[in-house]
Design a protein around this motif. Structure first.
Motif, PDB file in Angstrom:
ATOM      1  N   ASN A  93       7.231 -65.268 -39.571  1.00 24.01           N
ATOM      2  CA  ASN A  93       6.213 -65.723 -38.616  1.00 24.01           C
ATOM      3  C   ASN A  93       5.120 -66.567 -39.251  1.00 24.01           C
ATOM      4  N   ASN A  96       4.378 -70.275 -38.577  1.00 28.32           N
ATOM      5  CA  ASN A  96       3.763 -70.688 -37.301  1.00 28.32           C
ATOM      6  C   ASN A  96       2.609 -69.744 -37.002  1.00 28.32           C
ATOM      7  N   SER A  99       0.926 -69.626 -33.503  1.00 28.02           N
ATOM      8  CA  SER A  99       1.657 -68.852 -32.485  1.00 28.02           C
ATOM      9  C   SER A  99       1.400 -67.362 -32.673  1.00 28.02           C
ATOM     10  N   ASP A 101      -1.291 -66.116 -33.936  1.00 27.39           N
ATOM     11  CA  ASP A 101      -2.680 -65.869 -33.512  1.00 27.39           C
ATOM     12  C   ASP A 101      -2.763 -65.674 -32.009  1.00 27.39           C
ATOM     13  N   ARG A 102      -2.022 -66.495 -31.253  1.00 25.31           N
ATOM     14  CA  ARG A 102      -2.063 -66.339 -29.792  1.00 25.31           C
ATOM     15  C   ARG A 102      -1.546 -64.970 -29.369  1.00 25.31           C
ATOM     16  N   LYS A 103      -0.455 -64.522 -29.993  1.00 23.85           N
ATOM     17  CA  LYS A 103       0.111 -63.214 -29.638  1.00 23.85           C
ATOM     18  C   LYS A 103      -0.824 -62.070 -30.024  1.00 23.85           C
TER      19      LYS A 103
END
Length: 596
Positions: A93, A96, A99, A101-103
C-alpha cells in the motif's frame, strides 16, 4: 416570704407577661447569639467543604464519562479489520499513500468525527501522518517527540499527555508567530496493535510492520467549559494536575502547561479522593479513573468566613431586635386575645349544634388561638361540603342507574342487528361472512358482558382466536397463527385481553412489508408457580430505540404500555412484559404472571 409570693401573685396579668417575656427572651437571645455564631461558622465550613467536594466529584465524573468514550472508540479502532489489512499490507500500500490516507481518514472519522469535543485525530507513522493533519506534522518530527516516546513506553495502553504547545512538542517553534486557532492542547494516544478474528483465527500485525500510533487532540477549553464557574466562592480556584505536577487545566490560563509541585501532592495522589485543610486552605480533590489526573479545588478558609460572617452577624442583630419588640407587644395584647377567640368559638359551636353552618369566625391573630379558629372554620366548611356531597352522590347514583339501563339497550340492539346480517349471509350462501359475523358476536359478548379485569385464560384465548379469524379474513394468506398452550393454563386467571395488543402489533407493523409467509406463535407454559406467555413473530423486527418507545405510553403503543402497567399494578413489579427484537428476524414478547 409568704408576703413576697402573695405580692407576685397579685401582679396584673399583663405585667407578669411583660416581665416574663423580657427576661426569658433576653437570656435566650444572649445564649442563642453565642451558639448561633459558632455553630454557623462550623456548619458553613463543613457545608462548603461537602458541596465543593461533591461538585469536584460530579464534574470529574462528567469528564471521565466523556474521555472514557475516547478509550472505547480507540479500542474499537484496534479491532478494525479494514485498518488491519491496510497496515498489514503496508509494503503493497505504501506506493499509493494518498489512497491509504483517504481510507484511514474515513475510518478515523467514523470513530471520532461525531464527538464534538474532539479537536482532531491522527494515525502517525514515521513515513506519513494519516487523518486531519492540522498540526502540519511529518512522520519524522512525530517519532522524535516526547509524545511518541511516552506512548511507545506504555506498550499499547492509553497515554494521556497533559496540556502542551503542539508546535513546541513537534519541533515547530518557528511557526509560533503565525496565528493558529489553537496551540495549547492535551491528547490521548496509544500504539495500534491491530488485530481481528477471521473464522476463529486471530490475526495480528506482522512483526516487521511498524506499529502506527493513534493520537486524539483536545482543546483545553473543553475542560474549562465543564468546570467554569462551578465553585461560586471568591478566591476559589480549580486546576487539573498529573502526578508529576504538570498542570492540564487551570482557571488561571497563564498557568496551563506549567508545573506545580506543592508539598502535599504525593499525599493527594496516595489518597485519590477526599478533602484536606492545609495552611488555612481548604483542598478538595478527586482523581480521574480514566486519565489518573487529579482535579483539585483550593478555597482559602478566610474567604469562607468573609463571605458568610457578615450575614450571620446581621441575622443575629435582626433576630434579637425582632424578639425583644415582639415580647413587649405580645405581652400587652395577649391577655385580651386569650378570652375573645374562645368566646367566639363557643358561640359558633352552639349555632352548629342547632344546624346553622353559615357563621364564619373571623381570624384576627396568627397565634395558637388564630390557628385554632382557622381549623374550626375549615372543619365547619368540610362538614357543610360533606352534607352537599352526600346529596349530590345520591343524585348521581340515580343518573348512573338510568345510564346503565340505556347501555343495556344498545348491545341488545347490536346483537339483533348482527344476527339479522348473519341469517342473510347464510341465506345467500356466503359462509365466510357468516363466520366473520359469528366471531365478531362472540367478541362483543365477551367484552360487553364480562366486566371483570381478571378472566380465565380459556375464555380470553377464545376471544383472541375470534380476533385472529377476523384479521385473517382481512389479510388473506398474509400470515398464519400457531398455538402451543399447556393444558393446565386453561383455567388460570389472567388480565382481560392481555395478548391482543401484541398480536395486533405483529400483524399491523411486523408484517406490513410482506405479502405472505408471516408466522405468529402463541405459547403458554407454567413453572414454579409462574405462568409465561410468548407471542413470537417472524416480522421485520424493531431496533432497540423502537422497543424502548413501544414501552412508553404514546398514542401508537398505549395498548402495549397498558398491559405492562396493569400487570405490575395487579401483581407487582417482578411481573410484566419483556420485548426482544432483531431487525429482519422478528420479535418476541414474553409476559410473566403468577399462576392463579
Amino acid at each position: 416570704m409568704k408576703n413576697i409570693i402573695f405580692r407576685i401573685k397579685s401582679i396584673k396579668f399583663k405585667t407578669k407577661l411583660i416581665i416574663s417575656y423580657i427576661l426569658l427572651l433576653t437570656i435566650s437571645v444572649l445564649v442563642f447569639e453565642v451558639h448561633y455564631y459558632t455553630s454557623s461558622l462550623n456548619f458553613t465550613s463543613e457545608l462548603t467543604t461537602k458541596n465543593t467536594y461533591e461538585i469536584i466529584k460530579s464534574k470529574n465524573n462528567i469528564l471521565d464519562i466523556k474521555l472514557s468514550k475516547i478509550e472505547e472508540n480507540s479500542l474499537a479502532l484496534i479491532r478494525n479489520s479494514e485498518l488491519f489489512e491496510i497496515f498489514n499490507d503496508i509494503n503493497t500500500n505504501k506506493s499509493n499513500v494518498l489512497s491509504m490516507d483517504r481510507k484511514v481518514t474515513r475510518i478515523i472519522n467514523d470513530n471520532f468525527s461525531l464527538i464534538n469535543y474532539v479537536y482532531g485525530a491522527q494515525i502517525a507513522t514515521s513515513y506519513f501522518i494519516f487523518g486531519n493533519n492540522f498540526t502540519m506534522l511529518d512522520g519524522e518530527s512525530y517519532v522524535k517527540s516526547k509524545l511518541y516516546r511516552d506512548t511507545v513506553n506504555l506498550n499499547g495502553k492509553m497515554n494521556w499527555e497533559p496540556t502542551y504547545n503542539y508546535l513546541s512538542m513537534f519541533g515547530h517553534d518557528e511557526l509560533k508567530e503565525f496565528d493558529f486557532e489553537v496551540q495549547n492542547v492535551f491528547s490521548a494516544s496509544r500504539v495500534i496493535n491491530s488485530f481481528y478474528i477471521d473464522e476463529s483465527l486471530l490475526k495480528v500485525l506482522d512483526d516487521s510492520v511498524e506499529k502506527p500510533i493513534l493520537t486524539i487532540y483536545f482543546k483545553e477549553d473543553f475542560i474549562d467549559e465543564i468546570f467554569r464557574d462551578s465553585i461560586p466562592i471568591k478566591g476559589a480556584k480549580y486546576y487539573i494536575i498529573d502526578s508529576r505536577g504538570n498542570i492540564v487545566s487551570d482557571n488561571d490560563k497563564e498557568l496551563i502547561g506549567s508545573t506545580y509541585e506543592p508539598e502535599w501532592l504525593d499525599e493527594v495522589f496516595a489518597k485519590k479522593t477526599g478533602t484536606m485543610n492545609i495552611n488555612n486552605t481548604l483542598i478538595c480533590f478527586d482523581q480521574s479513573t480514566v486519565t489518573d489526573w487529579m482535579t483539585v479545588a483550593e478555597i482559602p478558609t478566610a474567604e469562607i468566613a468573609s463571605t458568610f460572617v457578615p450575614s450571620i452577624v446581621y441575622s443575629i442583630i435582626t433576630l434579637s431586635t425582632i424578639f425583644i419588640i415582639t415580647a413587649i407587644v405580645l405581652s400587652l395584647v395577649i391577655s385580651a386575645m386569650i378570652t375573645r377567640p374562645i368566646n367566639r368559638l363557643t358561640k359558633a359551636m352552639k349555632n352548629m349544634a342547632k344546624g346553622d353552618f353559615r357563621g364564619i369566625v373571623p381570624i384576627d391573630s396568627a397565634d395558637e388561638f388564630g390557628y385554632l379558629v382557622l381549623k374550626f372554620n375549615e372543619m365547619r366548611e368540610q362538614i357543610e361540603n360533606l352534607i352537599e356531597e352526600n346529596y349530590a352522590v345520591k343524585i348521581r347514583e340515580k343518573e348512573t342507574q338510568i345510564m346503565a339501563l340505556n347501555l343495556q339497550l344498545n348491545p341488545h340492539f347490536l346483537y339483533n342487528t348482527l344476527n339479522i346480517i348473519n341469517w342473510m349471509a347464510i341465506k345467500e350462501g356466503n359462509d365466510k361472512i357468516s363466520d366473520i359475523i359469528m366471531n365478531l358476536c362472540h367478541m362483543l359478548v365477551y367484552t360487553v358482558k364480562n366486566k371483570q379485569d381478571m378472566v380465565s385464560f380459556k375464555d380470553d384465548l377464545h376471544w383472541l382466536q375470534c380476533y385472529v379469524f377476523i384479521m385473517s379474513a382481512r389479510y388473506t394468506d398474509k400470515f398464519s397463527v400457531e398455538y402451543n398452550i399447556a393444558e393446565e393454563l386453561n383455567l388460570t386467571k389472567v388480565p382481560k385481553l392481555f395478548l391482543q395488543p401484541f398480536v395486533e402489533n405483529a400483524i399491523i407493523h411486523g408484517f406490513e412489508d410482506i405479502v405472505q409467509g408471516g408466522r405468529i406463535k402463541i405459547e403458554g407454559l407454567s413453572k414454579d408457580g409462574i405462568s409465561c406467555f410468548r407471542v413470537i413473530d417472524n416480522g421485520k423486527g424493531m431496533s432497540t430505540d423502537t422497543v424502548s418507545y413501544a414501552g412508553q405510553r404514546t398514542s401508537d403503543s398505549i395498548g402495549i404500555s397498558n398491559v405492562d402497567q396493569r400487570i405490575k399494578l395487579l401483581f407487582g413489579s417482578e411481573y410484566g412484559v419483556n420485548i426482544t427484537s432483531v431487525i429482519g428476524s422478528g420479535t418476541q414478547v414474553e409476559i410473566t404472571l403468577p399462576l392463579i
